[in-house]
Design an enzyme around this catalytic site. Structure first.
Site, PDB file in Angstrom:
ATOM      1  N   ARG A   1      49.256   4.204  34.914  1.00 55.62           N
ATOM      2  CA  ARG A   1      49.493   5.490  35.552  1.00 55.62           C
ATOM      3  C   ARG A   1      48.376   6.488  35.252  1.00 55.62           C
ATOM      4  O   ARG A   1      47.987   6.678  34.115  1.00 55.62           O
ATOM      5  CB  ARG A   1      50.842   6.047  35.096  1.00 55.62           C
ATOM      6  CG  ARG A   1      51.993   5.085  35.421  1.00 55.62           C
ATOM      7  CD  ARG A   1      53.236   5.429  34.632  1.00 55.62           C
ATOM      8  NE  ARG A   1      52.974   5.433  33.206  1.00 55.62           N
ATOM      9  CZ  ARG A   1      53.780   5.969  32.303  1.00 55.62           C
ATOM     10  NH1 ARG A   1      54.904   6.549  32.683  1.00 55.62           N
ATOM     11  NH2 ARG A   1      53.480   5.940  31.022  1.00 55.62           N
TER      12      ARG A   1
ATOM     13  N   ASP B   1      47.981  11.690  47.197  1.00 57.91           N
ATOM     14  CA  ASP B   1      47.451  10.779  46.181  1.00 57.91           C
ATOM     15  C   ASP B   1      46.803   9.587  46.875  1.00 57.91           C
ATOM     16  O   ASP B   1      47.466   8.873  47.652  1.00 57.91           O
ATOM     17  CB  ASP B   1      48.571  10.276  45.261  1.00 57.91           C
ATOM     18  CG  ASP B   1      49.047  11.355  44.289  1.00 57.91           C
ATOM     19  OD1 ASP B   1      48.418  12.424  44.225  1.00 57.91           O
ATOM     20  OD2 ASP B   1      50.050  11.105  43.594  1.00 57.91           O
TER      21      ASP B   1
ATOM     22  N   ARG C   1      41.933  11.495  38.896  1.00 57.07           N
ATOM     23  CA  ARG C   1      42.660  11.275  37.641  1.00 57.07           C
ATOM     24  C   ARG C   1      42.461   9.816  37.243  1.00 57.07           C
ATOM     25  O   ARG C   1      42.796   8.913  38.008  1.00 57.07           O
ATOM     26  CB  ARG C   1      44.130  11.618  37.823  1.00 57.07           C
ATOM     27  CG  ARG C   1      44.328  13.110  38.122  1.00 57.07           C
ATOM     28  CD  ARG C   1      45.616  13.388  38.810  1.00 57.07           C
ATOM     29  NE  ARG C   1      45.763  12.599  40.022  1.00 57.07           N
ATOM     30  CZ  ARG C   1      46.914  12.413  40.645  1.00 57.07           C
ATOM     31  NH1 ARG C   1      48.017  12.942  40.179  1.00 57.07           N
ATOM     32  NH2 ARG C   1      46.968  11.683  41.747  1.00 57.07           N
TER      33      ARG C   1
ATOM     34  N   LYS D   1      58.510   1.824  41.931  1.00 56.60           N
ATOM     35  CA  LYS D   1      58.719   3.233  41.549  1.00 56.60           C
ATOM     36  C   LYS D   1      60.084   3.710  42.032  1.00 56.60           C
ATOM     37  O   LYS D   1      60.559   3.273  43.076  1.00 56.60           O
ATOM     38  CB  LYS D   1      57.677   4.155  42.180  1.00 56.60           C
ATOM     39  CG  LYS D   1      56.378   3.518  42.601  1.00 56.60           C
ATOM     40  CD  LYS D   1      55.432   4.494  43.288  1.00 56.60           C
ATOM     41  CE  LYS D   1      54.229   3.745  43.816  1.00 56.60           C
ATOM     42  NZ  LYS D   1      53.195   4.601  44.384  1.00 56.60           N
TER      43      LYS D   1
ATOM     44  N   LYS E   1      57.759   9.808  48.343  1.00 58.55           N
ATOM     45  CA  LYS E   1      57.364   8.396  48.475  1.00 58.55           C
ATOM     46  C   LYS E   1      57.610   7.880  49.906  1.00 58.55           C
ATOM     47  O   LYS E   1      56.766   7.186  50.468  1.00 58.55           O
ATOM     48  CB  LYS E   1      58.144   7.532  47.487  1.00 58.55           C
ATOM     49  CG  LYS E   1      58.021   7.959  46.025  1.00 58.55           C
ATOM     50  CD  LYS E   1      56.638   7.728  45.483  1.00 58.55           C
ATOM     51  CE  LYS E   1      56.504   7.993  43.986  1.00 58.55           C
ATOM     52  NZ  LYS E   1      56.876   9.338  43.526  1.00 58.55           N
TER      53      LYS E   1
ATOM     54  N   ARG F   1      43.553  13.059  43.757  1.00 53.92           N
ATOM     55  CA  ARG F   1      44.502  14.064  44.241  1.00 53.92           C
ATOM     56  C   ARG F   1      43.757  15.006  45.177  1.00 53.92           C
ATOM     57  O   ARG F   1      42.840  15.701  44.753  1.00 53.92           O
ATOM     58  CB  ARG F   1      45.078  14.823  43.039  1.00 53.92           C
ATOM     59  CG  ARG F   1      45.765  16.162  43.345  1.00 53.92           C
ATOM     60  CD  ARG F   1      46.965  16.069  44.279  1.00 53.92           C
ATOM     61  NE  ARG F   1      47.992  15.147  43.858  1.00 53.92           N
ATOM     62  CZ  ARG F   1      49.032  15.459  43.076  1.00 53.92           C
ATOM     63  NH1 ARG F   1      49.160  16.694  42.636  1.00 53.92           N
ATOM     64  NH2 ARG F   1      49.939  14.558  42.765  1.00 53.92           N
TER      65      ARG F   1
ATOM     66  N   ASN G   1      52.689  14.547  47.884  1.00 54.27           N
ATOM     67  CA  ASN G   1      53.402  15.484  47.002  1.00 54.27           C
ATOM     68  C   ASN G   1      53.620  16.815  47.707  1.00 54.27           C
ATOM     69  O   ASN G   1      52.650  17.487  48.070  1.00 54.27           O
ATOM     70  CB  ASN G   1      52.596  15.695  45.716  1.00 54.27           C
ATOM     71  CG  ASN G   1      52.519  14.420  44.896  1.00 54.27           C
ATOM     72  OD1 ASN G   1      53.400  14.143  44.099  1.00 54.27           O
ATOM     73  ND2 ASN G   1      51.488  13.627  45.126  1.00 54.27           N
TER      74      ASN G   1
ATOM     75  N   GLU H   1      51.110   8.423  47.967  1.00 47.21           N
ATOM     76  CA  GLU H   1      52.172   9.408  47.781  1.00 47.21           C
ATOM     77  C   GLU H   1      51.772  10.731  48.418  1.00 47.21           C
ATOM     78  O   GLU H   1      50.592  11.093  48.419  1.00 47.21           O
ATOM     79  CB  GLU H   1      52.405   9.620  46.276  1.00 47.21           C
ATOM     80  CG  GLU H   1      53.658  10.385  45.983  1.00 47.21           C
ATOM     81  CD  GLU H   1      53.777  10.846  44.529  1.00 47.21           C
ATOM     82  OE1 GLU H   1      54.870  11.304  44.190  1.00 47.21           O
ATOM     83  OE2 GLU H   1      52.806  10.786  43.767  1.00 47.21           O
TER      84      GLU H   1
HETATM   85  N1  LIG Z   1      50.129   0.881  44.649  1.00 41.61           N
HETATM   86  C1  LIG Z   1      49.637   1.178  43.441  1.00 41.61           C
HETATM   87  N2  LIG Z   1      48.692   0.406  42.846  1.00 41.61           N
HETATM   88  C2  LIG Z   1      48.196   0.689  41.624  1.00 41.61           C
HETATM   89  N3  LIG Z   1      48.591   1.752  40.895  1.00 41.61           N
HETATM   90  C3  LIG Z   1      49.532   2.563  41.412  1.00 41.61           C
HETATM   91  C4  LIG Z   1      50.098   2.333  42.706  1.00 41.61           C
HETATM   92  N4  LIG Z   1      51.003   3.300  42.959  1.00 41.61           N
HETATM   93  C5  LIG Z   1      51.002   4.117  41.876  1.00 41.61           C
HETATM   94  N5  LIG Z   1      50.127   3.679  40.930  1.00 41.61           N
HETATM   95  C6  LIG Z   1      49.840   4.311  39.632  1.00 41.61           C
HETATM   96  O1  LIG Z   1      51.009   5.022  39.202  1.00 41.61           O
HETATM   97  C7  LIG Z   1      50.757   6.429  39.150  1.00 41.61           C
HETATM   98  C8  LIG Z   1      51.963   7.205  39.665  1.00 41.61           C
HETATM   99  O2  LIG Z   1      52.304   6.787  40.979  1.00 41.61           O
HETATM  100  P1  LIG Z   1      52.712   7.775  42.160  1.00 41.61           P
HETATM  101  O3  LIG Z   1      53.112   6.922  43.314  1.00 41.61           O
HETATM  102  O4  LIG Z   1      51.627   8.740  42.412  1.00 41.61           O
HETATM  103  O5  LIG Z   1      54.030   8.467  41.614  1.00 41.61           O
HETATM  104  P2  LIG Z   1      54.278   9.836  40.779  1.00 41.61           P
HETATM  105  O6  LIG Z   1      52.927  10.484  40.577  1.00 41.61           O
HETATM  106  O7  LIG Z   1      55.170  10.637  41.651  1.00 41.61           O
HETATM  107  O8  LIG Z   1      54.957   9.429  39.526  1.00 41.61           O
HETATM  108  C9  LIG Z   1      49.503   6.630  39.981  1.00 41.61           C
HETATM  109  O9  LIG Z   1      48.771   7.759  39.541  1.00 41.61           O
HETATM  110  C10 LIG Z   1      48.738   5.341  39.746  1.00 41.61           C
HETATM  111  O10 LIG Z   1      48.031   5.393  38.504  1.00 41.61           O
HETATM  112 MG   LIG Z   2      51.432  10.822  42.017  1.00 41.75          MG
END
Ligand SMILES: Nc1ncnc2c1ncn2[C@@H]1O[C@H](COP(=O)(O)OP(=O)(O)O)[C@@H](O)[C@H]1O
Ligand SMILES: [Mg+2]
Length: 310
Positions: free
Chosen positions: A226, A266, A218, A154, A118, A204, A276, A274
Site C-alpha cells: 500500500r 489514484d 506516493r 479491498k 471503488k 494521486r 476519491n 480509485e
Molecule cells: N490493483 C492494484 N495493484 C497493485 N496495488 C494496488 C492495487 N490497488 C490498490 N493497490 C495498492 O493499495 C493501495 C490502496 O488502494 P486503493 O484502491 O487506493 O484504496 P484506498 O486508498 O481507498 O485504501 C494503493 O495505494 C496501492 O499501493
Molecule cells: Mg487510494
C-alpha cells in the site's frame, strides 16, 4: 467536517482550504456532519450550529460559542468528513439536498451518494485494471487465476489502505483473506488484477471542476503493497504523461457532470484504480512541490462559481 483537533496542518487538505479562504478574506465555519438539521417548510430549512475557525500558531482552532446558521445563506459548503461513507455520511448528503440549489456544495451531495470510491471507477472501463466486485468467493478465486495468479482485494468502504490485501494463487492465506473480505460470502468486495507498477508508486491526481490541479506520487515503503501516506508511503513530485492526461480529461468531463468538483484520482501504471470523492487529500504536499498554495485555486474557483463566472 471532522473535529478541528483532528486536523493535521502539514497533511490535511481541509487545512489548506481553510488557510486559503481565511487569507482571501472569507470567514470559515465549522460543524460536524451529524449537527446538520433539516426542518419542514420555509426557506431556512437546513441549519447547523457553527463555530468560527482561525489558525493560531500554525494550528486550526474553532472559537467562541456555537451559533446557528441558515446553511442556504452560506456562500459554499465543503463536506470534508473522512471516510468511511457510513449511514451518518449518507444522511448528511440527504439533509444537504435541502440547499443544493441555493448554495454551492463541494462535492454535490448527489454525486457523493452515487459515487462509491471503488465502484465508480468501473464507470470508466477504458482506464481501469481488470476488476471484479462480488461476494461470491469461488468467483474471486477464479478471478485470481484469470489475471495471472496475483490480485488485490479491498473492502468497498475502505480508505487509507485499510483492508487492502494481496491475494496469490496457492498462498495458504488466500481462502482466509477472501472469507474475511466477503464476510464469508455475504458482503461485496472489490478485486483487481495486481499492477506490478505499484512499486514505482500510486499517482494521486487532484482535479478541480474536471481539470487537473497537479499530481503527487506516493511510493510504498519497502516490502509494503500500500502506497497510502497514512500507512507510511513516501511522497514525491511527479507530472502527468500524455496517456495520463488523456485519462484525466476523459474522466474529468464525467466528474464535472456529476458535481464531483474536488476529486483525487489514484493511478497505478497509468490505470485508474480509485476515484476519491469524499474527502480527497494531497493538496498540502502538492503545494510544497509546486512552491505555491494550490488551495488558493480552489477558493478562487468557488468565488467565481458563486459569481456565475466559472
Ligand atoms: N490493483 C492494484 N495493484 C497493485 N496495488 C494496488 C492495487 N490497488 C490498490 N493497490 C495498492 O493499495 C493501495 C490502496 O488502494 P486503493 O484502491 O487506493 O484504496 P484506498 O486508498 O481507498 O485504501 C494503493 O495505494 C496501492 O499501493
Ligand atoms: Mg487510494
Amino acid at each position: 467536517m471532522d473535529p478541528v483537533e483532528r486536523i493535521v496542518p502539514e497533511k490535511d487538505t481541509s487545512f489548506g482550504f481553510i488557510e486559503a479562504a481565511l487569507a482571501l478574506g472569507h470567514e470559515c465555519l465549522h460543524a460536524l456532519i451529524h449537527q446538520l438539521e433539516r426542518r419542514s417548510g420555509g426557506t431556512s430549512s437546513v441549519s447547523a450550529p457553527v463555530r468560527s475557525m482561525r489558525i493560531e500558531g500554525g494550528r486550526l482552532v474553532a472559537q467562541g460559542d456555537a451559533r446557528r446558521v441558515d446553511v442556504s445563506e452560506l456562500d459554499a459548503v465543503f463536506i470534508r468528513k473522512d471516510p468511511p461513507f457510513d449511514a451518518a455520511y449518507a444522511y448528511a448528503t440527504q439533509v444537504l439536498e435541502g440547499v443544493r440549489s441555493q448554495t454551492l456544495v463541494v462535492n454535490d451531495p448527489r454525486g457523493l451518494r452515487d459515487a462509491n470510491e471503488k465502484l465508480y471507477a468501473l464507470e470508466f472501463p477504458r482506464w481501469t485494471p481488470r476488476t471484479l466486485v462480488t461476494a461470491d468467493r469461488n468467483a474471486l478465486h477464479a478471478f485470481v487465476a484469470e489475471v495471472g495468479g496475483r490480485a488485490v482485494i479491498k473492502p468497498l468502504s475502505g480508505a487509507g489502505g485499510f483492508g487492502v490485501l494481496s491475494v496469490s494463487e496457492g498462498d495458504s492465506n488466500a481462502r482466509a483473506i477472501v472469507d474475511l473480505l466477503t464476510n464469508e460470502g455475504q458482503q461485496l468486495a472489490v478485486m483487481q488484477e495486481y499492477l506490478p507498477a505499484v512499486s514505482r508508486g500510486d499517482k494521486r491526481v487532484l482535479l478541480l471542476d474536471g481539470q487537473p490541479l497537479g499530481a503527487i506520487l506516493r511510493v510504498p515503503a519497502r516490502g509494503e503493497l500500500r502506497a497510502n501516506i497514512h500507512v507510511g508511503g513516501s511522497v514525491e513530485p511527479t507530472e502527468l504523461d500524455a496517456h495520463e492526461r488523456e485519462l484525466v480529461a476523459d474522466v474529468g468531463q464525467r466528474l464535472r457532470a456529476d458535481g464531483l468538483y474536488f476529486v483525487g484520482l489514484d493511478l497505478i501504471g497509468g490505470k485508474l484504480t480509485e476515484v476519491n470523492v469524499t474527502s480527497p487529500t494531497g493538496i498540502r504536499e502538492l503545494s510544497t512541490f509546486l512552491g505555491r498554495r494550490v488551495s488558493d485555486d480552489v477558493i478562487r474557483w468557488v468565488e467565481k462559481k458563486r459569481a456565475g463566472t466559472a
